[in-house]
Write a protein that holds these residues in place. Structure first.
Motif, PDB file in Angstrom:
ATOM      1  N   ALA A  84       0.850  -1.206   0.000  1.00  0.00           N
ATOM      2  CA  ALA A  84       0.000   0.000   0.000  1.00  0.00           C
ATOM      3  C   ALA A  84       0.878   1.245   0.000  1.00  0.00           C
ATOM      4  CB  ALA A  84      -0.905   0.000   1.216  1.00  0.00           C
ATOM      5  N   PHE A  85       1.905   1.257   0.846  1.00  0.00           N
ATOM      6  CA  PHE A  85       2.774   2.433   0.895  1.00  0.00           C
ATOM      7  C   PHE A  85       3.483   2.625  -0.447  1.00  0.00           C
ATOM      8  CE2 PHE A  85       6.181   5.257   2.067  1.00  0.00           C
ATOM      9  CZ  PHE A  85       5.547   6.114   2.950  1.00  0.00           C
ATOM     10  N   PHE A 114       4.292   5.741  -5.366  1.00  0.00           N
ATOM     11  CA  PHE A 114       4.366   5.957  -6.815  1.00  0.00           C
ATOM     12  C   PHE A 114       3.239   6.878  -7.288  1.00  0.00           C
ATOM     13  CE2 PHE A 114       7.120   2.240  -6.585  1.00  0.00           C
ATOM     14  CZ  PHE A 114       8.164   2.714  -7.353  1.00  0.00           C
ATOM     15  N   TYR A 115       2.096   6.742  -6.664  1.00  0.00           N
ATOM     16  CA  TYR A 115       0.981   7.634  -6.995  1.00  0.00           C
ATOM     17  C   TYR A 115       1.387   9.091  -6.712  1.00  0.00           C
ATOM     18  CZ  TYR A 115      -3.555   9.934  -6.593  1.00  0.00           C
ATOM     19  OH  TYR A 115      -4.605  10.800  -6.730  1.00  0.00           O
ATOM     20  N   ASN A 150       2.922  13.001   1.297  1.00  0.00           N
ATOM     21  CA  ASN A 150       1.642  12.612   0.709  1.00  0.00           C
ATOM     22  C   ASN A 150       1.427  11.098   0.803  1.00  0.00           C
ATOM     23  OD1 ASN A 150      -0.711  13.636  -0.625  1.00  0.00           O
ATOM     24  ND2 ASN A 150      -0.043  12.510  -2.428  1.00  0.00           N
ATOM     25  N   SER A 151       2.509  10.346   0.647  1.00  0.00           N
ATOM     26  CA  SER A 151       2.395   8.874   0.785  1.00  0.00           C
ATOM     27  C   SER A 151       1.935   8.538   2.197  1.00  0.00           C
ATOM     28  CB  SER A 151       3.735   8.188   0.528  1.00  0.00           C
ATOM     29  OG  SER A 151       4.268   8.605  -0.672  1.00  0.00           O
ATOM     30  N   PHE A 152       2.525   9.211   3.163  1.00  0.00           N
ATOM     31  CA  PHE A 152       2.140   8.960   4.562  1.00  0.00           C
ATOM     32  C   PHE A 152       0.678   9.349   4.781  1.00  0.00           C
ATOM     33  CE2 PHE A 152       1.603  10.674   8.877  1.00  0.00           C
ATOM     34  CZ  PHE A 152       1.835   9.522   9.609  1.00  0.00           C
ATOM     35  N   LYS A 153       0.307  10.498   4.228  1.00  0.00           N
ATOM     36  CA  LYS A 153      -1.082  10.964   4.385  1.00  0.00           C
ATOM     37  C   LYS A 153      -2.062   9.944   3.801  1.00  0.00           C
ATOM     38  CE  LYS A 153      -4.220  13.861   2.098  1.00  0.00           C
ATOM     39  NZ  LYS A 153      -4.448  14.696   0.941  1.00  0.00           N
ATOM     40  N   LEU A 154      -1.768   9.499   2.586  1.00  0.00           N
ATOM     41  CA  LEU A 154      -2.665   8.520   1.949  1.00  0.00           C
ATOM     42  C   LEU A 154      -2.667   7.200   2.713  1.00  0.00           C
ATOM     43  CD1 LEU A 154      -1.785   9.193  -1.794  1.00  0.00           C
ATOM     44  CD2 LEU A 154      -3.943   9.678  -0.675  1.00  0.00           C
ATOM     45  N   PHE A 155      -1.485   6.823   3.172  1.00  0.00           N
ATOM     46  CA  PHE A 155      -1.387   5.564   3.923  1.00  0.00           C
ATOM     47  C   PHE A 155      -2.252   5.628   5.186  1.00  0.00           C
ATOM     48  CE2 PHE A 155       0.632   2.839   7.106  1.00  0.00           C
ATOM     49  CZ  PHE A 155       0.576   1.627   6.436  1.00  0.00           C
ATOM     50  N   MET A 156      -2.172   6.750   5.881  1.00  0.00           N
ATOM     51  CA  MET A 156      -2.977   6.890   7.102  1.00  0.00           C
ATOM     52  C   MET A 156      -4.469   6.970   6.763  1.00  0.00           C
ATOM     53  SD  MET A 156      -0.923   6.572   9.451  1.00  0.00           S
ATOM     54  CE  MET A 156      -2.140   6.671  10.715  1.00  0.00           C
ATOM     55  N   HIS A 157      -4.757   7.614   5.656  1.00  0.00           N
ATOM     56  CA  HIS A 157      -6.159   7.753   5.248  1.00  0.00           C
ATOM     57  C   HIS A 157      -6.787   6.384   4.963  1.00  0.00           C
ATOM     58  CE1 HIS A 157      -9.501  10.175   3.833  1.00  0.00           C
ATOM     59  NE2 HIS A 157      -9.637   9.325   2.838  1.00  0.00           N
ATOM     60  N   TYR A 158      -5.977   5.516   4.336  1.00  0.00           N
ATOM     61  CA  TYR A 158      -6.513   4.200   3.963  1.00  0.00           C
ATOM     62  C   TYR A 158      -6.006   3.092   4.888  1.00  0.00           C
ATOM     63  CZ  TYR A 158      -8.148   6.495  -0.235  1.00  0.00           C
ATOM     64  OH  TYR A 158      -8.797   7.333  -1.105  1.00  0.00           O
ATOM     65  N   CYS A 159      -5.457   3.471   6.018  1.00  0.00           N
ATOM     66  CA  CYS A 159      -4.856   2.459   6.898  1.00  0.00           C
ATOM     67  C   CYS A 159      -5.898   1.444   7.393  1.00  0.00           C
ATOM     68  CB  CYS A 159      -4.191   3.151   8.091  1.00  0.00           C
ATOM     69  SG  CYS A 159      -3.225   2.044   9.071  1.00  0.00           S
ATOM     70  N   ILE A 160      -7.070   1.917   7.780  1.00  0.00           N
ATOM     71  CA  ILE A 160      -8.079   0.988   8.313  1.00  0.00           C
ATOM     72  C   ILE A 160      -8.511  -0.015   7.229  1.00  0.00           C
ATOM     73  CG2 ILE A 160     -10.383   0.781   9.340  1.00  0.00           C
ATOM     74  CD1 ILE A 160      -9.918   3.353  10.822  1.00  0.00           C
ATOM     75  N   PRO A 161      -8.940   0.436   6.041  1.00  0.00           N
ATOM     76  CA  PRO A 161      -9.321  -0.566   5.041  1.00  0.00           C
ATOM     77  C   PRO A 161      -8.192  -1.511   4.646  1.00  0.00           C
ATOM     78  CG  PRO A 161      -9.574   1.654   4.158  1.00  0.00           C
ATOM     79  CD  PRO A 161      -9.290   1.799   5.595  1.00  0.00           C
ATOM     80  N   VAL A 162      -6.976  -0.978   4.551  1.00  0.00           N
ATOM     81  CA  VAL A 162      -5.842  -1.858   4.188  1.00  0.00           C
ATOM     82  C   VAL A 162      -5.646  -2.912   5.277  1.00  0.00           C
ATOM     83  CG1 VAL A 162      -3.324  -1.919   3.882  1.00  0.00           C
ATOM     84  CG2 VAL A 162      -4.668  -0.187   2.717  1.00  0.00           C
ATOM     85  N   THR A 163      -5.725  -2.478   6.538  1.00  0.00           N
ATOM     86  CA  THR A 163      -5.552  -3.418   7.651  1.00  0.00           C
ATOM     87  C   THR A 163      -6.679  -4.453   7.651  1.00  0.00           C
ATOM     88  OG1 THR A 163      -4.637  -1.569   8.886  1.00  0.00           O
ATOM     89  CG2 THR A 163      -5.134  -3.544  10.143  1.00  0.00           C
ATOM     90  N   VAL A 164      -7.891  -3.959   7.476  1.00  0.00           N
ATOM     91  CA  VAL A 164      -9.064  -4.859   7.462  1.00  0.00           C
ATOM     92  C   VAL A 164      -8.899  -5.911   6.363  1.00  0.00           C
ATOM     93  CG1 VAL A 164     -11.516  -4.898   6.837  1.00  0.00           C
ATOM     94  CG2 VAL A 164     -10.699  -3.279   8.528  1.00  0.00           C
ATOM     95  N   ALA A 165      -8.538  -5.451   5.170  1.00  0.00           N
ATOM     96  CA  ALA A 165      -8.377  -6.377   4.043  1.00  0.00           C
ATOM     97  C   ALA A 165      -7.260  -7.378   4.336  1.00  0.00           C
ATOM     98  CB  ALA A 165      -8.069  -5.589   2.775  1.00  0.00           C
ATOM     99  N   ALA A 166      -6.138  -6.875   4.841  1.00  0.00           N
ATOM    100  CA  ALA A 166      -4.984  -7.751   5.098  1.00  0.00           C
ATOM    101  C   ALA A 166      -5.312  -8.797   6.161  1.00  0.00           C
ATOM    102  CB  ALA A 166      -3.794  -6.905   5.539  1.00  0.00           C
ATOM    103  N   VAL A 167      -5.952  -8.358   7.228  1.00  0.00           N
ATOM    104  CA  VAL A 167      -6.263  -9.293   8.319  1.00  0.00           C
ATOM    105  C   VAL A 167      -7.262 -10.345   7.834  1.00  0.00           C
ATOM    106  CG1 VAL A 167      -7.340  -9.475  10.598  1.00  0.00           C
ATOM    107  CG2 VAL A 167      -5.705  -7.663  10.152  1.00  0.00           C
ATOM    108  N   ALA A 168      -8.276  -9.899   7.090  1.00  0.00           N
ATOM    109  CA  ALA A 168      -9.266 -10.861   6.583  1.00  0.00           C
ATOM    110  C   ALA A 168      -8.610 -11.867   5.647  1.00  0.00           C
ATOM    111  CB  ALA A 168     -10.388 -10.109   5.878  1.00  0.00           C
TER     112      ALA A 168
END
Lengths: 335, 578
Positions: free
Chosen positions: B16-17, B22-23, B43-61
């Motif tokens: 994700a990071f 690259f984005y 900006n990478s950090f900002k986006l990462f934090m913004h999408y941290c919950i969905p990324v974590t949810v997806a990864a854990v599932a």
């Protein structure tokens, strides 16, 4: 004998589950819609807010219905995929249940509700006219798209005095006006001050507290479109409405095929959700994109008025066919 | 099959990071090139934090859906009961939540402020560049050089501008007239050796007599005159001053003595300015003298005194102008004064702390009452001290002999008369404290604008922001939204464990690599689901906030989160154990 008892169980279990989930979701969606509507008119005062909510309850009921039916259908399909019973009942109960709930529920709510489909922000004679207090609050800075307005008091359509920030030149960001006149229209709020007219979107003062994340706006817009389209075909004719509901239900049922596609159930659920989301987008695209473009070139655009529904029916039928022919019904069970 | 779900989580985080990185590279806005990499990282950090919950949810599932089960135990003999597995991972989820909380409440607003800084500094730099180019076109090398140098203070690596500055400096040196040969001065001989500071008139007179005896008539005249000014009854001092004056006049002065006389006269001129409270003039005189006679104790003493007095009433423009090239809180707007039907609205373009103090730029003040506009003025710079914004700036580098020194005072756009009556016409009393000022951002309290504020700043701002013309409900809603994130992180993490386990893969053999193709789909779906989850709660909390107030909404929030956590734990406990 075992199969028969499973069938009997399915006959009882699936409709109850479907109905239970639907009722829960319907209440949830309706409650959230009511709260969001209340918040958007809160600045007009408690009485006005209650009046607006009362007025629009029937419409909110109508709006919550399709979403609740479709999500309940998905949950039922996931349940069937996880614990498959009779294939016939698994086809019949969700399809019939969703159709009955949506088609007849919509008719009942429509009869008890408003005559048209105007939104809560839209003025309708004799109902609830939005006032300038919905969009402007005295004594605080009111932020619009690019400007900020400060006003001391609102007296009907007159506001006074008014200070406009971010106006003027770099060395004159603040502009003072002794008073202004506010006209609340359907698509915009116009504030006229001496030599200056400001046109802003009719965004309620507390609207942003209840507004959806940008990621969800497109989804909600697609759902809104679905509601509008159902309202349109309902007003057109009852058979047309039944056809639209049938197409919708078949398409969503068909996308349940993805729930049994592979041995990785999480992937199946993900694909099914994406497919359902895609169907909503397709429905809107067909109407606002394809039909709109074809309207320009065809001599008889009336023939296209059911194209979105036909597209849904075709896609849904295709999914159903693939499901019946290629996807094993028992894949949800351990192999 | 997966053995440790956290390896999948780490992989998702890294991917994700990487995607956000690259984005950010490809979506770099037209900022200065020097900000490219800071922007990309931030900006990478900002986006990462913004999408941290969905990324974590997806990864854990995904991770839990790929864990070996009893049915796949033939493939790997490492299957563990679910309860034992989850309980061992629970601590890690709580640790992750704490880490997420620290990042989302602490670093995330900082990153957003940083991104804002890139925008404002880019705009400032472009303005300097435009000014420099315009000045160059008008053959005004000094202004061009000044603006190029200001530009370089922001974009210090710009070789092209560095080259231009270098060329400009060379040209200016070449055009400068040949300096006159420096006279050899015996500075020690010209300085007056004692200080007048703190002395009584009789002491000053004694000093004057001592200088007179030593034939240092300039010093004698200075001290005798000083004694007379302090105590006009001292006729002896006046007489001594007159005698010294006569001796000076009667002497055939050497070059050195002429210069000493000039020094004395300038000192007296500066002193008179000081006595007459014209501190700026006094400062200019003593400043000029200090350049020429750096060891003169009197000059030094009166220079410091003049500066001290000057700083009380004005500020130095060269210090204030540093704000142009520095980041700070921008576009502050607030109601500064409310009494009866009078209101005062203040706009501050930029606020920055420097070594020399807190400075503001582009200040606009508008006061009105029910009768109409009272006054409206604009000041380019201001210095904030003890709740007062000083709007009178002076250029201390202005030549003392120039009639009109460069200074910055409020320019009245309307209603000048009223303010002129006030005792301190250039002082603006600022109601919000220094800590509150950055929270009063552009009249916008919506979450998008409050996002850049730290959590504790928001918490502090909530109580008083209403009196500055802001809706405190928006700040309260933003506080609740921020609090919601860590709780949602934990609840959704645990829920995705249950979901992953519930929808497990039933592979008998090693999964085909083709499943990797589907991996991006999980976060996409998770983004929508988590957004819906958060949106529903936001609506409920916003309603309670508006209807019942912040304290009740906080209680409702805690109860709701407790309930959701309990339901999640029940769902988790309800999973089959094999």
């Amino acid at each position: 004998m075992v199969e028969l008892s499973e069938t009997v169980k399915d006959i009882l279990r699936l409709p109850i589950l479907f109905l239970f989930v639907f009722v829960l979701l319907f209440i949830l969606f309706l409650s959230l819609s009511v709260l969001a509507l209340w918040g958007s008119v809160y600045s007009e005062g408690r009485e006005a807010a209650v009046l607006v909510v009362e007025t629009y309850i029937p419409q909110l009921l109508l709006q919550a219905l399709p979403a609740a039916v479709l999500v309940a259908l998905f949950i039922l399909l996931a349940r069937i995929a996880a614990k498959p019973g009779s294939r016939f009942l698994s086809l019949l109960i969700p399809l019939a249940g969703a159709f009955v709930l949506l088609a007849f529920g919509y008719q009942i709510l429509q009869r008890s509700g408003p005559a048209d489909q105007a939104g809560p922000g839209v003025s309708r004679p004799g109902v609830v006219e939005p006032t300038s207090r919905r969009y402007l609050i005295p004594g605080v800075f009111n932020a619009t798209e690019s400007k900020v307005i400060y006003l001391e008091q609102i007296d009907g359509r007159t506001i006074s005095p008014v200070v406009l920030a971010e106006g003027g030149s770099a060395e004159r960001k603040l502009l003072y006006f002794p008073q202004g006149r506010v006209s609340v229209g359907e698509d915009s709020v116009v504030i006229r001050m001496a030599g200056f007219t400001l046109e802003i979107d009719p965004e309620p003062a507390f609207g942003e507290m209840f507004s959806a994340d940008p990621l969800l706006r497109r989804l909600f817009a697609d759902l809104d479109f679905l509601n509008r389209e159902l309202g349109r075909v309902f007003r057109l004719s009852l058979p047309a409405f039944y056809f639209a509901v049938l197409a919708l239900v078949i398409a969503f049922y068909g996308s349940g095929m993805f729930l049994r596609l592979s041995r990785w159930h999480l992937l199946n659920v993900t694909l099914a959700l994406l497919a359902m989301r895609g169907l909503l987008a397709l429905f809107r695209f067909m109407s606002e994109g394809v039909v709109f473009e074809l309207d320009k070139v065809l001599k008889n655009p009336q023939a296209l008025q059911f194209l979105p529904e036909v597209a849904l029916l075709v896609v849904g039928g295709l999914f159903l066919l693939l499901d019946l022919l290629f996807v094993p019904f028992q894949r949800g069970e351990a192999e | 099959m997966v053995q440790n779900p956290f390896s999948i989580l780490l992989l998702f985080y890294l991917l994700a990071f990487g995607v956000f990185f690259f984005y950010s590279i490809f979506t770099f806005p037209p900022y200065l090139a020097t900000f490219q990499w800071p922007f990309v990282w931030t900006n990478s950090f900002k986006l990462f934090m913004h999408y941290c919950i969905p990324v974590t949810v997806a990864a854990v599932a995904v991770a839990y859906s790929l864990l070996p089960t009893a049915e796949t135990v033939r493939m790997r003999a490492s299957s563990q009961p679910f309860a034992r597995l989850v309980s061992s991972h629970l601590t890690t989820f709580i640790a992750l939540t704490i880490l997420y909380t620290a990042l989302v409440l602490g670093l995330y607003p900082l990153a957003l402020r940083n991104l804002e800084r890139f925008v404002s500094l880019t705009l400032e730099a472009r303005t300097f560049l435009d000014k420099a180019e315009a000045a160059l076109a008008e053959q005004d090398s000094d202004t061009a050089l000044l603006n190029y140098q200001r530009y370089l203070a922001i974009d210090s690596d710009n070789r092209k501008i560095m080259g231009l500055v270098s060329d400009l400096q060379m040209e200016m040196i070449a055009e400068r007239p040949e300096p006159q040969p420096v006279e050899q001065r015996d500075l020690d001989s010209m300085r007056i050796k004692d200080l007048a500071e703190g002395k009584e008139p009789y002491e000053l007179l004694q000093m004057a007599e001592s200088y007179f005896d030593r034939e240092d008539y300039f010093s004698a005249h200075y001290y005798a005159n000083l004694a007379f000014q302090i105590d006009p009854n001292r006729r002896d001092a006046q007489r001594l001053a007159a005698r010294a004056q006569e001796m000076i006049a009667s002497k055939d002065l050497s070059k050195l003595e002429i210069e000493e006389k000039q020094l004395y006269e300038r000192k007296r001129e500066g002193y008179e300015y000081f006595i007459n409270e014209d501190y700026f003039k006094a400062y200019q005189v003593f400043r000029e003298l200090q350049d020429r006679y750096p060891q003169d104790a009197d000059v030094m003493s009166y220079l410091n005194k003049s500066e001290e007095q000057l700083r009380r009433e004005t500020f130095f423009l060269d210090e204030a102008e540093q704000i142009d090239t520095l980041p700070g809180a921008t576009e502050l707007l607030f109601v500064n004064f409310r009494e009866g039907d009078e209101r005062e609205i203040v706009f501050i373009g930029k606020l920055t702390g420097l070594d020399a103090g807190i400075f503001c730029k582009d200040i606009e003040v508008l006061r009105f009452s029910a009768q109409g506009l009272l006054y409206h003025y604009y000041a380019k710079y201001g210095k904030l001290r003890d709740g007062t914004l000083n709007l009178h700036g002076v250029d201390r580098r202005t030549d003392a002999r120039k009639a009109a020194p460069r200074e910055s005072v409020p320019r009245y756009l309307s209603g000048v008369t009223r303010l002129r009556r006030e005792r301190l016409p250039y002082m603006l009393s600022v109601e919000p404290t220094l800590e509150q000022l950055p929270t009063l951002k552009g009249g916008r309290t919506a979450s998008a604008s409050a996002e850049t504020l730290g959590f504790f700043a928001l918490w502090q701002a909530r109580r008083q922001i209403g009196s500055y013309g802001y809706l405190d409900s928006y700040i309260s809603a933003e506080i609740l939204r921020r609090l919601l994130l860590p709780f949602s992180f934990l609840v959704l993490c645990l829920l995705s464990v249950a979901v992953g386990w519930r929808f497990q893969a039933r592979f008998f053999a090693r999964p085909h690599w083709v499943i990797l193709v589907f991996m991006p789909l999980f976060p996409i779906v998770a983004i929508f689901l988590t957004a819906l989850y958060l949106h529903a709660q936001r609506i409920l909390l916003a309603f309670v906030l508006l209807r019942l107030g912040f304290s009740i909404s906080l209680i409702v929030f805690l109860v709701l989160q407790g309930l959701l956590l309990l339901i999640t734990m029940i769902i988790l406990a309800g999973q089959r154990t094999d």
